[in-house]
Design an enzyme around this catalytic site. Structure first.
Site, PDB file in Angstrom:
ATOM      1  N   HIS A   6      -4.500  -4.621  -2.202  1.00 35.35           N
ATOM      2  CA  HIS A   6      -4.824  -4.097  -0.741  1.00 35.35           C
ATOM      3  C   HIS A   6      -4.879  -2.563  -0.618  1.00 35.35           C
ATOM      4  CE1 HIS A   6      -3.041  -8.351   0.839  1.00 35.35           C
ATOM      5  NE2 HIS A   6      -4.307  -8.441   0.095  1.00 35.35           N
TER       6      HIS A   6
ATOM      7  N   ASN B 163      13.188 -14.064  -2.826  1.00 32.31           N
ATOM      8  CA  ASN B 163      12.779 -13.749  -1.104  1.00 32.31           C
ATOM      9  C   ASN B 163      14.366 -14.039  -0.493  1.00 32.31           C
ATOM     10  OD1 ASN B 163      11.683 -14.128   1.533  1.00 32.31           O
ATOM     11  ND2 ASN B 163       9.879 -14.282   0.481  1.00 32.31           N
TER      12      ASN B 163
ATOM     13  N   ILE C 246       0.933  -1.233  -0.040  1.00 30.91           N
ATOM     14  CA  ILE C 246       0.075   0.176  -0.100  1.00 30.91           C
ATOM     15  C   ILE C 246       0.780   1.231  -0.089  1.00 30.91           C
ATOM     16  CG2 ILE C 246      -1.738  -1.295   1.258  1.00 30.91           C
ATOM     17  CD1 ILE C 246      -1.079   0.110   3.853  1.00 30.91           C
ATOM     18  N   ASP C 247       2.029   1.129  -0.223  1.00 35.29           N
ATOM     19  CA  ASP C 247       3.057   2.148  -0.277  1.00 35.29           C
ATOM     20  C   ASP C 247       3.281   2.978  -1.353  1.00 35.29           C
ATOM     21  OD1 ASP C 247       4.807   0.510  -1.772  1.00 35.29           O
ATOM     22  OD2 ASP C 247       5.971  -0.237   0.060  1.00 35.29           O
TER      23      ASP C 247
ATOM     24  N   GLY D 235       9.230 -11.165  -2.614  1.00 36.05           N
ATOM     25  CA  GLY D 235       9.200 -10.247  -1.377  1.00 36.05           C
ATOM     26  C   GLY D 235       7.734 -10.552  -0.620  1.00 36.05           C
ATOM     27  N   THR D 236       7.123 -11.682  -0.987  1.00 35.65           N
ATOM     28  CA  THR D 236       5.922 -11.873   0.191  1.00 35.65           C
ATOM     29  C   THR D 236       6.119 -13.480   0.824  1.00 35.65           C
ATOM     30  OG1 THR D 236       3.510 -12.317  -0.153  1.00 35.65           O
ATOM     31  CG2 THR D 236       4.713 -12.953  -2.022  1.00 35.65           C
ATOM     32  N   SER D 237       5.617 -13.339   1.835  1.00 32.72           N
ATOM     33  CA  SER D 237       5.628 -14.385   2.637  1.00 32.72           C
ATOM     34  C   SER D 237       4.313 -15.706   1.943  1.00 32.72           C
ATOM     35  CB  SER D 237       5.163 -14.287   4.102  1.00 32.72           C
ATOM     36  OG  SER D 237       3.997 -13.574   4.317  1.00 32.72           O
TER      37      SER D 237
HETATM   38  C1  BJW Z   1      12.294 -10.161   1.401  1.00 31.11           C
HETATM   39  C2  BJW Z   1      13.376  -9.180   1.649  1.00 31.11           C
HETATM   40  C3  BJW Z   1      14.118  -8.807   0.571  1.00 31.11           C
HETATM   41  C4  BJW Z   1      11.961  -9.467   3.394  1.00 31.11           C
HETATM   42  N1  BJW Z   1      14.313  -9.117  -0.599  1.00 31.11           N
HETATM   43  N2  BJW Z   1      12.442 -10.600   0.057  1.00 31.11           N
HETATM   44  C5  BJW Z   1      -7.997 -18.926   3.477  1.00 31.11           C
HETATM   45  C6  BJW Z   1      -7.323 -19.375   4.412  1.00 31.11           C
HETATM   46  C7  BJW Z   1      -6.996 -18.911   5.711  1.00 31.11           C
HETATM   47  C8  BJW Z   1      -7.489 -17.766   6.171  1.00 31.11           C
HETATM   48  C9  BJW Z   1      -8.031 -17.013   4.845  1.00 31.11           C
HETATM   49  C10 BJW Z   1      -8.465 -17.597   3.809  1.00 31.11           C
HETATM   50  N3  BJW Z   1      -9.286 -16.696   3.042  1.00 31.11           N
HETATM   51  C11 BJW Z   1      -9.233 -15.425   3.560  1.00 31.11           C
HETATM   52  C12 BJW Z   1      -8.730 -15.638   4.878  1.00 31.11           C
HETATM   53  C13 BJW Z   1      -8.490 -14.637   6.107  1.00 31.11           C
HETATM   54  C14 BJW Z   1      -7.424 -13.720   5.694  1.00 31.11           C
HETATM   55  C15 BJW Z   1      -6.086 -14.360   5.664  1.00 31.11           C
HETATM   56  O1  BJW Z   1      -5.233 -14.575   4.727  1.00 31.11           O
HETATM   57  N4  BJW Z   1      -5.472 -14.656   6.862  1.00 31.11           N
HETATM   58  C16 BJW Z   1      -4.221 -15.014   7.134  1.00 31.11           C
HETATM   59  C17 BJW Z   1      -3.534 -14.330   7.880  1.00 31.11           C
HETATM   60  C18 BJW Z   1      -4.446 -16.798   7.236  1.00 31.11           C
HETATM   61  N5  BJW Z   1      -7.585 -12.815   4.518  1.00 31.11           N
HETATM   62  C19 BJW Z   1      -8.503 -11.838   4.585  1.00 31.11           C
HETATM   63  O2  BJW Z   1      -9.215 -11.631   5.539  1.00 31.11           O
HETATM   64  C20 BJW Z   1      -8.597 -10.910   3.492  1.00 31.11           C
HETATM   65  N6  BJW Z   1      -9.977 -10.846   3.001  1.00 31.11           N
HETATM   66  C21 BJW Z   1     -10.890 -11.875   2.566  1.00 31.11           C
HETATM   67  O3  BJW Z   1     -10.293 -12.877   2.195  1.00 31.11           O
HETATM   68  O4  BJW Z   1     -12.118 -11.589   2.415  1.00 31.11           O
HETATM   69  C22 BJW Z   1     -13.139 -12.660   2.232  1.00 31.11           C
HETATM   70  C23 BJW Z   1     -13.097 -13.323   3.501  1.00 31.11           C
HETATM   71  C24 BJW Z   1     -13.143 -12.778   4.744  1.00 31.11           C
HETATM   72  C25 BJW Z   1     -13.082 -13.563   5.819  1.00 31.11           C
HETATM   73  C26 BJW Z   1     -12.932 -14.812   5.714  1.00 31.11           C
HETATM   74  C27 BJW Z   1     -12.745 -15.508   4.641  1.00 31.11           C
HETATM   75  C28 BJW Z   1     -12.829 -14.789   3.488  1.00 31.11           C
HETATM   76  C29 BJW Z   1      -8.124  -9.600   3.110  1.00 31.11           C
HETATM   77  C30 BJW Z   1      -6.804  -9.558   3.466  1.00 31.11           C
HETATM   78  C31 BJW Z   1      -6.233  -8.335   3.557  1.00 31.11           C
HETATM   79  C32 BJW Z   1      -4.659  -8.216   4.007  1.00 31.11           C
HETATM   80  N7  BJW Z   1      -4.424  -6.867   4.412  1.00 31.11           N
HETATM   81  C33 BJW Z   1      -2.905  -6.431   4.807  1.00 31.11           C
HETATM   82  C34 BJW Z   1      -3.206  -5.178   5.466  1.00 31.11           C
HETATM   83  C35 BJW Z   1      -3.293  -3.978   4.638  1.00 31.11           C
HETATM   84  C36 BJW Z   1      -3.561  -2.607   5.155  1.00 31.11           C
HETATM   85  C37 BJW Z   1      -2.240  -2.443   6.130  1.00 31.11           C
HETATM   86  O5  BJW Z   1      -0.951  -2.615   5.628  1.00 31.11           O
HETATM   87  O6  BJW Z   1      -2.348  -2.145   6.936  1.00 31.11           O
HETATM   88  O7  BJW Z   1      -2.138  -6.556   3.829  1.00 31.11           O
HETATM   89  S1  BJW Z   1      -2.404  -7.864   5.967  1.00 31.11           S
HETATM   90  C38 BJW Z   1      -0.786  -7.642   5.313  1.00 31.11           C
HETATM   91  O8  BJW Z   1      -0.240  -8.995   4.915  1.00 31.11           O
HETATM   92  C39 BJW Z   1      -0.941  -6.749   4.314  1.00 31.11           C
HETATM   93  C40 BJW Z   1       0.089  -7.153   3.110  1.00 31.11           C
HETATM   94  O9  BJW Z   1      -0.267  -6.789   2.045  1.00 31.11           O
HETATM   95  C41 BJW Z   1      -0.261  -8.653   3.372  1.00 31.11           C
HETATM   96  C42 BJW Z   1       0.868  -9.456   2.994  1.00 31.11           C
HETATM   97  O10 BJW Z   1       2.047  -9.594   3.674  1.00 31.11           O
HETATM   98  P1  BJW Z   1       3.404  -9.836   2.855  1.00 31.11           P
HETATM   99  O11 BJW Z   1       3.493  -8.463   1.762  1.00 31.11           O
HETATM  100  O12 BJW Z   1       3.574 -11.146   2.456  1.00 31.11           O
HETATM  101  O13 BJW Z   1       4.443  -9.307   4.153  1.00 31.11           O
HETATM  102  P2  BJW Z   1       5.212 -10.114   4.944  1.00 31.11           P
HETATM  103  O14 BJW Z   1       5.626  -9.244   6.108  1.00 31.11           O
HETATM  104  O15 BJW Z   1       4.575 -11.207   5.451  1.00 31.11           O
HETATM  105  O16 BJW Z   1       6.357 -11.055   4.142  1.00 31.11           O
HETATM  106  C43 BJW Z   1       7.475 -10.272   3.786  1.00 31.11           C
HETATM  107  C44 BJW Z   1       8.099 -11.323   3.178  1.00 31.11           C
HETATM  108  O17 BJW Z   1       9.293 -10.692   2.441  1.00 31.11           O
HETATM  109  C45 BJW Z   1       8.940 -12.499   3.825  1.00 31.11           C
HETATM  110  O18 BJW Z   1       8.587 -13.628   2.940  1.00 31.11           O
HETATM  111  C46 BJW Z   1      10.430 -11.945   4.005  1.00 31.11           C
HETATM  112  O19 BJW Z   1      11.205 -13.036   4.063  1.00 31.11           O
HETATM  113  C47 BJW Z   1      10.698 -11.430   2.548  1.00 31.11           C
HETATM  114  N8  BJW Z   1      11.654 -10.433   2.213  1.00 31.11           N
HETATM  115  N9  BJW Z   1      13.243  -8.506   2.897  1.00 31.11           N
HETATM  116  C48 BJW Z   1      13.186 -10.281  -0.677  1.00 31.11           C
HETATM  117  N10 BJW Z   1      15.283  -7.712   0.922  1.00 31.11           N
END
Ligand code: BJW
Ligand code: ZN
Length: 271
Positions: A127, A244, A111-112, A218-220
């Protein structure tokens, strides 16, 4: 049927050279080298909270002041950050491929807006963005780069766990400027338990079904539905390359894994 992914760069580059429609799925790790903290890494706490506690509709209903402090802080941080070589490599590849009648699309969870700043143009923000607001009363979505977003949030939102929360009265938080509305604004981001915008998810799925190469950067791959996109493409036989610093739960679904900071690995792969 899973085998360990390859880290053979020349093999990747020969596939890349032949691909006509590339999708890059990006997450917080691509912005880590710009100084934006990731969610699940060590900088993932704000005060004592994880994103899962504040990035929810119920947290905002309970305490809009606290949630606005959190987002105001992150807006101010991101406004000081610049794209890094990984963002720039994607923007340059998009421009270069376009001249050859090929296509590169970014599906970002971030979101940046750093992909925009780097000059990429084909971007799906799954997102949302820190720099748009949405009115809870009339639904109006507006761009907003004000710093601070409102006077009451000036100097607020320090991540220091010893800081007291500000308890800003609701009427001092950001409000809608449409005439006669004055509804409370929220950040136009997708919180946990909220649906992604269906247009965005549909465009993402359309790109995925048309693409012939996927980069997962860069996503988990822990947050759904975004986490499903690349494994589904891999299952259909589309080559997928993960960039990653570590392995993820999805690594073994993919044909390539390039371990290291993506500012280095992605730049080398797309050069
Ligand atoms: C590097 C590096 C370098 C570091 N070089 N690499 C199915 C199964 C289970 C759960 C669910 C499911 N379907 C839905 C869910 C619920 C939920 C969910 O997924 N929960 C999980 C935690 C299990 N999902 C939702 O609620 C979604 N909505 C939805 O599905 O609606 C319908 C529904 C509702 C209810 C129930 C069922 C269905 C919405 C998800 C919205 C996520 N929003 C966020 C916050 C946004 C606002 C904010 O930022 O404040 O989005 S959460 C947060 O995580 C943010 C990110 O975009 C998102 C992903 O994270 P990301 O980008 O992967 O970051 P990290 O920190 O996790 O990883 C970083 C990676 O980089 C790591 O791997 C490092 O190793 C690596 N790295 N340095 C390369 N230099
Ligand atoms: Zn309004």
């Amino acid at each position: 049927t899973q085998s360990r992914p390859s880290s053979d760069l020349s093999k990747f580059r020969s596939i890349f050279a032949q691909s006509k429609h590339i999708v890059a799925i990006t997450g917080a790790g691509i912005s880590a080298e710009s100084g934006v903290p990731t969610f699940r890494g060590s900088g993932g706490l704000w005060r004592t909270f994880r994103a899962t506690e504040l990035a929810t509709p119920s947290a905002f209903e309970r305490n809009p002041s606290l949630v606005w402090e959190f987002y105001s802080y992150r807006r101010e941080v991101v406004l000081t950050k610049s794209p890094n070589p990984a963002h720039i490599a994607l923007a340059e590849a998009e421009a270069r491929l376009k001249g050859e009648g090929r296509k590169l699309v970014i599906i970002t969870q971030n979101i940046d807006e750093l992909h925009h700043k780097a000059g990429s143009t084909n971007i799906i923000e799954l997102h949302g963005t820190l720099f748009k607001t949405r009115c809870l009363k009339c639904g109006h979505v507006d761009s907003n780069y004000d710093s601070p977003i409102c006077e009451a949030l000036r100097g607020k939102g320090s991540p220091d766990p010893n800081i007291m929360e500000s308890v800003i009265p609701i009427h001092d938080l950001p409000h809608c400027k449409k005439s006669g509305c004055n509804g409370l604004l929220r950040p136009n981001v997708v919180w946990f338990n909220e649906s992604l915008r269906s247009e965005d998810l549909q465009s993402a799925e359309k790109e995925m079904s048309a693409c012939d190469l996927v980069l997962v950067i860069g996503t988990s791959s822990a947050v759904y539905p975004a986490a499903n996109l690349a494994p589904a493409a891999a299952a259909r036989g589309v080559p997928v390359a993960e960039f990653n610093i570590e392995e993820t739960s999805a690594t073994n679904d993919f044909g390539f894994h390039f371990q290291g900071p993506c500012g280095k690995t992605l730049t080398a792969a797309l050069a």
